[in-house]
Write a protein that holds these residues in place. Structure first.
Motif, short mmCIF file in Angstrom:
data_model
loop_
_atom_site.label_atom_id
_atom_site.label_comp_id
_atom_site.label_asym_id
_atom_site.label_seq_id
_atom_site.Cartn_x
_atom_site.Cartn_y
_atom_site.Cartn_z
N ASP A 89 1.03 -1.28 -0.01
CA ASP A 89 -0.18 -0.02 0.26
C ASP A 89 1.08 1.24 0.03
O ASP A 89 1.99 1.36 0.56
CB ASP A 89 -0.99 -0.15 1.34
N VAL A 90 0.40 2.29 -0.59
CA VAL A 90 0.97 3.46 -0.72
C VAL A 90 0.10 4.55 0.00
O VAL A 90 -0.94 4.69 -0.28
CB VAL A 90 1.23 3.95 -2.30
N PHE A 91 0.67 5.51 0.81
CA PHE A 91 0.03 6.61 1.40
C PHE A 91 0.90 7.78 1.32
O PHE A 91 1.97 7.92 1.34
CB PHE A 91 -0.04 6.51 2.79
N GLY A 92 0.12 8.73 0.55
CA GLY A 92 0.77 9.84 0.31
C GLY A 92 -0.17 11.39 0.37
O GLY A 92 -1.35 11.06 1.02
N LYS A 93 0.30 12.26 -0.03
CA LYS A 93 -0.49 13.65 0.22
C LYS A 93 -0.89 13.97 -1.29
O LYS A 93 -0.39 13.64 -2.15
CB LYS A 93 0.67 14.79 0.59
N GLU A 94 -2.27 14.64 -1.28
CA GLU A 94 -2.92 14.85 -2.47
C GLU A 94 -3.46 16.44 -2.54
O GLU A 94 -4.11 16.81 -1.79
CB GLU A 94 -4.25 13.93 -2.50
N SER A 95 -2.67 16.97 -3.44
CA SER A 95 -3.06 18.69 -3.49
C SER A 95 -3.59 18.66 -4.91
O SER A 95 -4.26 19.86 -5.30
CB SER A 95 -1.72 19.46 -3.26
N ILE A 96 -3.48 17.72 -5.74
CA ILE A 96 -4.32 17.68 -7.07
C ILE A 96 -4.91 16.44 -7.18
O ILE A 96 -4.58 15.57 -6.42
CB ILE A 96 -3.14 17.70 -8.27
N PRO A 97 -6.15 16.44 -7.94
CA PRO A 97 -6.98 15.09 -7.95
C PRO A 97 -6.44 13.90 -8.91
O PRO A 97 -7.02 13.60 -9.79
CB PRO A 97 -8.20 15.55 -8.63
N PHE A 98 -5.33 13.48 -8.39
CA PHE A 98 -4.62 12.55 -9.12
C PHE A 98 -5.27 11.14 -8.72
O PHE A 98 -4.86 10.08 -9.53
CB PHE A 98 -2.97 12.77 -9.07
N ARG A 99 -5.60 10.90 -7.36
CA ARG A 99 -6.00 9.45 -6.90
C ARG A 99 -7.07 8.81 -8.02
O ARG A 99 -6.70 7.80 -8.35
CB ARG A 99 -6.64 9.77 -5.66
N SER A 100 -7.88 9.50 -8.44
CA SER A 100 -8.79 8.88 -9.06
C SER A 100 -8.63 8.63 -10.66
O SER A 100 -8.86 7.78 -11.18
CB SER A 100 -10.53 9.55 -9.33
N LEU A 101 -7.52 9.29 -10.92
CA LEU A 101 -6.74 9.11 -12.39
C LEU A 101 -5.94 7.96 -12.40
O LEU A 101 -5.60 7.41 -13.40
CB LEU A 101 -6.01 10.40 -12.87
N PHE A 102 -5.25 7.55 -11.25
CA PHE A 102 -4.31 6.23 -11.54
C PHE A 102 -4.55 5.35 -10.46
O PHE A 102 -4.57 4.23 -11.01
CB PHE A 102 -2.93 7.05 -10.70
N ARG A 103 -4.98 5.36 -9.45
CA ARG A 103 -5.27 4.28 -8.50
C ARG A 103 -6.38 4.74 -7.57
O ARG A 103 -6.20 5.54 -6.52
CB ARG A 103 -4.25 3.74 -7.64
N LYS A 104 -7.53 4.40 -7.63
CA LYS A 104 -8.43 4.82 -6.53
C LYS A 104 -8.61 4.29 -5.24
O LYS A 104 -8.77 4.86 -4.27
CB LYS A 104 -9.90 4.10 -7.03
N GLU A 105 -7.40 3.15 -5.14
CA GLU A 105 -7.37 2.58 -3.75
C GLU A 105 -6.27 3.10 -3.18
O GLU A 105 -5.85 2.84 -1.95
CB GLU A 105 -6.96 0.95 -4.02
N LEU A 106 -5.48 4.07 -3.74
CA LEU A 106 -4.47 4.74 -3.12
C LEU A 106 -4.78 5.55 -1.79
O LEU A 106 -5.73 6.23 -1.90
CB LEU A 106 -3.74 5.69 -3.99
N LEU A 107 -4.04 5.39 -0.93
CA LEU A 107 -4.38 6.08 0.34
C LEU A 107 -3.76 7.47 0.45
O LEU A 107 -2.62 7.65 -0.05
CB LEU A 107 -3.99 5.43 1.55
N SER A 108 -4.68 8.58 0.57
CA SER A 108 -4.12 9.88 0.39
C SER A 108 -4.88 10.69 1.49
O SER A 108 -5.93 10.56 1.93
CB SER A 108 -4.08 10.44 -0.86
N MET A 109 -4.13 11.94 1.91
CA MET A 109 -4.90 13.01 2.52
C MET A 109 -4.80 14.31 1.43
O MET A 109 -3.58 14.35 0.86
CB MET A 109 -4.07 13.55 3.95
N HIS A 110 -5.79 15.14 1.53
CA HIS A 110 -5.66 16.27 0.59
C HIS A 110 -5.23 17.63 1.51
O HIS A 110 -5.67 17.76 2.55
CB HIS A 110 -7.18 16.57 0.31
#
Length: 347
Positions: free
Chosen positions: A289-310
């Protein structure tokens, strides 16, 4: 050719640079009122300011900065001092957009002043202050006892920081709660059954990196999850460097089942590394699993299951612009400060 075209005086007049007097004649307001409206003076009504600014835009009025500084001691410039880094998609563009949007309907303009890795970060700050080329500064990439902040505080020069320092109680700032970000991220990885995490953080000397390390330690103590913090690269290293380092670690240590990274670009690099690892070494394939920071809406474009915080960097920019404007106009008011609490982990 018309008579007007034959009139050299009229042609000359059409080329005359618009002045405060021009705006005064078109608006019906006195020149001092026009001047104060363009300077966003608090005693001028909002409608008057709106009318004056509209006319100024329509006729292409540009203030004479040398004359403005002589008359008022101000430049109507806010300078954003930024390190040149690779993670421009994460912060720089959105931060600039947020600041510029807040300044859009004011008399102030934004200048971006870069400084390069390996150079003295004090150099651009000293230049701006000593040449009086801006009315206020916005800084980021702060360290706990940042010499730039100390210098500006000693000189009572208006500024705000994107990030905190040891003196945050005394100056304007906007920060993302990176302790909560790291704590929540590791807890989520633990809930997914991950037990050995490889983490890539920002530069160790920066305040928010230390906050992330604290959050990881707190969550590690609570969950028993092991965290290995990378000491060779940082989360603002080039994406290729981050990807290659993660690939190397995954190949050498088969116990790693989770990746924690401190930036948006590093998150993308981590996804690429995991995908490449699974394709290149199918015999070692495992759930990672990968957990990262999201300041742009990339999660839905690459991996919906990616864990992130905005992290809302545009909001940070808007707040910082408001904070420096207040520090210019009302220096005796308490500094504007905000610590943004992260939203729930996504998904």
């Amino acid at each position: 050719m018309s008579q007007q075209d034959n009139n050299p005086d009229q042609a000359s007049h059409n080329l005359v640079r618009p002045t405060l007097k021009t705006i005064s004649q078109l608006s019906g307001f006195a020149v001092p009122t026009v001047s104060r409206a363009l300077s966003d003076a608090p005693d001028i009504g909002a409608e008057t300011k709106k009318t004056v600014c509209r006319i100024a835009d329509e006729i292409g009025y540009v203030p004479n900065r040398a004359g403005l500084r002589l008359r008022t001691g101000r430049t109507n410039v806010i300078s954003l001092v930024l390190p040149i880094e690779n993670d421009v998609m994460n912060h720089t563009a959105q931060l600039i957009e947020g600041i510029a949007s807040e300044l859009r309907n004011t008399a102030y303009h934004l200048n971006v002043t870069p400084w390069f890795s390996g150079e003295d970060p004090m150099k651009p700050v000293r230049y701006i202050v000593e040449t009086k080329s801006a009315d206020a500064l916005i800084l980021n990439a702060t360290t706990p006892q940042d010499p730039r902040v100390k210098y500006l505080m000693e000189r009572n020069f208006p500024f705000a920081t994107h990030g905190r320092t040891d003196w945050s109680s005394d100056h304007p700032y906007f920060d993302f709660d990176n302790t909560a970000f790291a704590y929540g991220g590791l807890k989520k990885l633990a809930m997914r059954g991950r037990s050995r995490i490889f983490a890539i953080l920002p530069p160790k000397d920066q305040f928010y990196s230390q906050c992330m390390a604290q959050g990881l330690k707190h969550a590690s103590d609570e969950t028993g999850v092991s965290v290995r913090i990378c000491d060779k690269i940082r989360s603002d290293s080039p994406a290729e460097t981050v990807r290659d380092r993660i690939l190397e670690v995954l190949q050498k240590d088969p116990s790693i089942d989770g990746i924690f990274v401190g930036s948006t670009v590093a998150s993308l690099a981590a996804i690429d590394a995991v995908d490449t690892f699974e394709l290149s070494f199918p015999d070692q394939a495992r759930q990672i699993d990968v957990f990262g920071k999201e300041s742009i809406p990339f999660r839905s474009l690459f991996r919906k299951e990616l864990l992130s915080m905005h992290e809302d960097v545009r909001r940070a920019g808007r707040f910082l612009a408001e904070a420096v404007l207040q520090s210019i106009k009302y220096p005796d008011k308490p500094p504007l400060q905000e610590l943004e609490k992260p939203l729930e982990v996504l998904p």
